[in-house]
Design a protein around this motif. Structure first.
Motif, PDB file in Angstrom:
ATOM      1  N   UNK A 118       0.940  -1.197  -0.201  1.00 43.50           N
ATOM      2  CA  UNK A 118       0.145   0.013  -0.075  1.00 43.50           C
ATOM      3  C   UNK A 118       1.011   1.073   0.137  1.00 43.50           C
ATOM      4  N   UNK A 119       0.129   2.538  -0.619  1.00 44.83           N
ATOM      5  CA  UNK A 119       0.935   3.657  -0.320  1.00 44.83           C
ATOM      6  C   UNK A 119       1.741   3.861   0.975  1.00 44.83           C
ATOM      7  N   UNK A 120       2.534   4.894   1.040  1.00 44.43           N
ATOM      8  CA  UNK A 120       3.085   5.557   2.180  1.00 44.43           C
ATOM      9  C   UNK A 120       2.076   6.311   2.787  1.00 44.43           C
ATOM     10  N   UNK A 121       1.446   7.164   1.843  1.00 50.87           N
ATOM     11  CA  UNK A 121       0.299   8.377   2.123  1.00 50.87           C
ATOM     12  C   UNK A 121      -0.809   7.633   1.326  1.00 50.87           C
ATOM     13  N   UNK A 122      -2.052   8.130   2.101  1.00 53.06           N
ATOM     14  CA  UNK A 122      -3.218   7.639   1.516  1.00 53.06           C
ATOM     15  C   UNK A 122      -3.682   8.627   0.182  1.00 53.06           C
ATOM     16  N   UNK A 123      -4.564   8.234  -0.355  1.00 54.25           N
ATOM     17  CA  UNK A 123      -5.019   9.030  -1.394  1.00 54.25           C
ATOM     18  C   UNK A 123      -6.389   9.622  -1.379  1.00 54.25           C
ATOM     19  N   UNK A 124      -6.802  10.395  -1.961  1.00 54.29           N
ATOM     20  CA  UNK A 124      -8.332  11.092  -1.825  1.00 54.29           C
ATOM     21  C   UNK A 124      -9.035  11.011  -3.055  1.00 54.29           C
ATOM     22  N   UNK A 125     -10.196  10.477  -3.080  1.00 56.13           N
ATOM     23  CA  UNK A 125     -11.191  10.611  -4.197  1.00 56.13           C
ATOM     24  C   UNK A 125     -12.076  11.507  -3.795  1.00 56.13           C
ATOM     25  N   UNK A 126     -12.195  12.389  -4.935  1.00 55.15           N
ATOM     26  CA  UNK A 126     -13.330  13.511  -5.057  1.00 55.15           C
ATOM     27  C   UNK A 126     -14.299  13.011  -6.236  1.00 55.15           C
ATOM     28  N   UNK A 127     -15.498  12.348  -5.702  1.00 59.19           N
ATOM     29  CA  UNK A 127     -16.602  12.124  -6.562  1.00 59.19           C
ATOM     30  C   UNK A 127     -17.713  13.083  -6.734  1.00 59.19           C
ATOM     31  N   UNK A 143     -21.050   8.510 -10.622  1.00 57.36           N
ATOM     32  CA  UNK A 143     -20.468   9.941 -10.391  1.00 57.36           C
ATOM     33  C   UNK A 143     -19.016  10.050 -11.125  1.00 57.36           C
ATOM     34  N   UNK A 144     -18.263  11.289 -11.298  1.00 57.44           N
ATOM     35  CA  UNK A 144     -17.414  11.468 -11.770  1.00 57.44           C
ATOM     36  C   UNK A 144     -16.130  11.569 -10.746  1.00 57.44           C
ATOM     37  N   UNK A 145     -14.981  10.668 -10.708  1.00 59.23           N
ATOM     38  CA  UNK A 145     -14.294  10.556  -9.588  1.00 59.23           C
ATOM     39  C   UNK A 145     -12.830  11.150 -10.142  1.00 59.23           C
ATOM     40  N   UNK A 146     -12.155  11.829  -9.254  1.00 55.03           N
ATOM     41  CA  UNK A 146     -10.775  12.455  -9.290  1.00 55.03           C
ATOM     42  C   UNK A 146     -10.112  12.148  -8.168  1.00 55.03           C
ATOM     43  N   UNK A 147      -8.783  11.620  -8.268  1.00 57.69           N
ATOM     44  CA  UNK A 147      -8.046  10.824  -7.123  1.00 57.69           C
ATOM     45  C   UNK A 147      -6.588  11.746  -7.165  1.00 57.69           C
ATOM     46  N   UNK A 148      -6.446  12.047  -5.919  1.00 65.47           N
ATOM     47  CA  UNK A 148      -5.017  12.606  -5.940  1.00 65.47           C
ATOM     48  C   UNK A 148      -4.457  12.053  -4.726  1.00 65.47           C
ATOM     49  N   UNK A 149      -2.997  12.083  -4.621  1.00 62.28           N
ATOM     50  CA  UNK A 149      -2.267  11.530  -3.599  1.00 62.28           C
ATOM     51  C   UNK A 149      -2.129  12.894  -2.707  1.00 62.28           C
ATOM     52  N   UNK A 150      -2.249  12.298  -1.313  1.00 64.70           N
ATOM     53  CA  UNK A 150      -2.104  13.336   0.016  1.00 64.70           C
ATOM     54  C   UNK A 150      -0.811  13.646   0.533  1.00 64.70           C
ATOM     55  N   UNK A 151       0.320  13.051  -0.320  1.00 63.88           N
ATOM     56  CA  UNK A 151       1.451  13.129   0.132  1.00 63.88           C
ATOM     57  C   UNK A 151       2.078  14.519   0.363  1.00 63.88           C
ATOM     58  N   UNK A 152       1.669  15.373  -0.477  1.00 65.46           N
ATOM     59  CA  UNK A 152       2.136  16.838  -0.472  1.00 65.46           C
ATOM     60  C   UNK A 152       1.355  17.501   0.901  1.00 65.46           C
ATOM     61  N   UNK A 153       0.190  17.162   1.168  1.00 68.96           N
ATOM     62  CA  UNK A 153      -0.476  17.645   2.432  1.00 68.96           C
ATOM     63  C   UNK A 153       0.548  17.183   3.595  1.00 68.96           C
ATOM     64  N   UNK A 154       0.592  15.986   3.596  1.00 66.47           N
ATOM     65  CA  UNK A 154       1.422  15.623   4.885  1.00 66.47           C
ATOM     66  C   UNK A 154       3.012  16.201   4.953  1.00 66.47           C
TER      67      UNK A 154
END
Length: 216
Positions: A1-10, A81-92
């Motif tokens: 799994x990723x070191x940092x989570x991802x966020x899906x905005x749907x 719905x339409x989903x966009x996924x981004x890494x949350x690594x920059x936020x952390x």
């Protein structure tokens, strides 16, 4: 799994019957969002997936935010719905003491009823909090999560009650908090971001969202 989570905005399709059903029934919404998580996660799949979610609603649209270690929108029902996924690594990576942020979270503030001393070992009822008591609860939980609140704006949401017969028959009272805060403890805040805050996580509570205070 990723070191940092991802966020899906749907961006939810208001014409989808699956969406309409899920917005009425938090138990069904939980089942739907779990379809984006990997299979084979055992008896605590939401926890092992690191999955938290929230529905943000306006007068004209509903947006589902889902955070987890890994997400596959292909698991959603067709036309959901339409989903966009981004890494949350920059936020952390940006978290540091003194950073001023805007936050948003849905929480279920509660306290446990105190029982007489003779009822040693028994557990009191869980009592939902509202008004100033709920605000104080959020202030305490935010401080423990590494945030010093500067401003908070509460909005009461429709309570949810699990419809699964195996779930405890407890109604979860939900509050949305928006505001600004300063980061005091990046490590504690990282833990709160990863694990969520408070109760009712399977029903859309606990996901803490942050953004730099200067952004629109």
């Amino acid at each position: 799994m990723n070191d940092h989570p991802v966020l899906a905005r749907i961006h939810l399709n208001p014409h989808s019957r699956d969406v309409q059903r899920d917005l009425r029934d938090a138990t069904q919404m939980h089942r739907t969002v779990m379809r984006m998580a990997p299979d084979g996660l055992g008896n605590s799949p939401r926890h092992l997936a690191g999955l938290l979610y929230r529905v943000d609603e306006t007068d004209t649209a509903s947006t589902l935010l889902v955070q987890a270690h890994h997400l596959d929108p292909a698991g959603l029902p067709p036309g959901y719905g339409h989903a966009q996924i981004k890494s949350l690594a920059p936020m952390f990576a940006a978290l540091r003491a003194g950073l001023v942020v805007r936050y948003r979270i849905v929480v279920s503030p509660v306290k446990r009823e105190r029982l007489p001393l003779e009822d040693k070992g028994a557990r009191g009822r869980v009592i939902p909090l509202s008004g100033a008591d709920a605000d104080q609860w959020w202030n305490r939980r935010a401080a423990a999560a590494g945030l010093e609140l500067h401003m908070l704006t509460p909005t009461s949401l429709t309570p949810v009650r699990p419809r699964d017969s195996k779930a405890p028959p407890m109604r979860h009272s939900l509050l949305l908090y928006d505001g600004t805060a300063a980061v005091t403890d990046p490590a504690a805040l990282t833990n709160a971001l990863l694990n969520g805050i408070g109760r009712a996580k399977p029903y859309g509570a606990g996901l803490l969202s942050l953004a730099p205070a200067g952004t629109a």
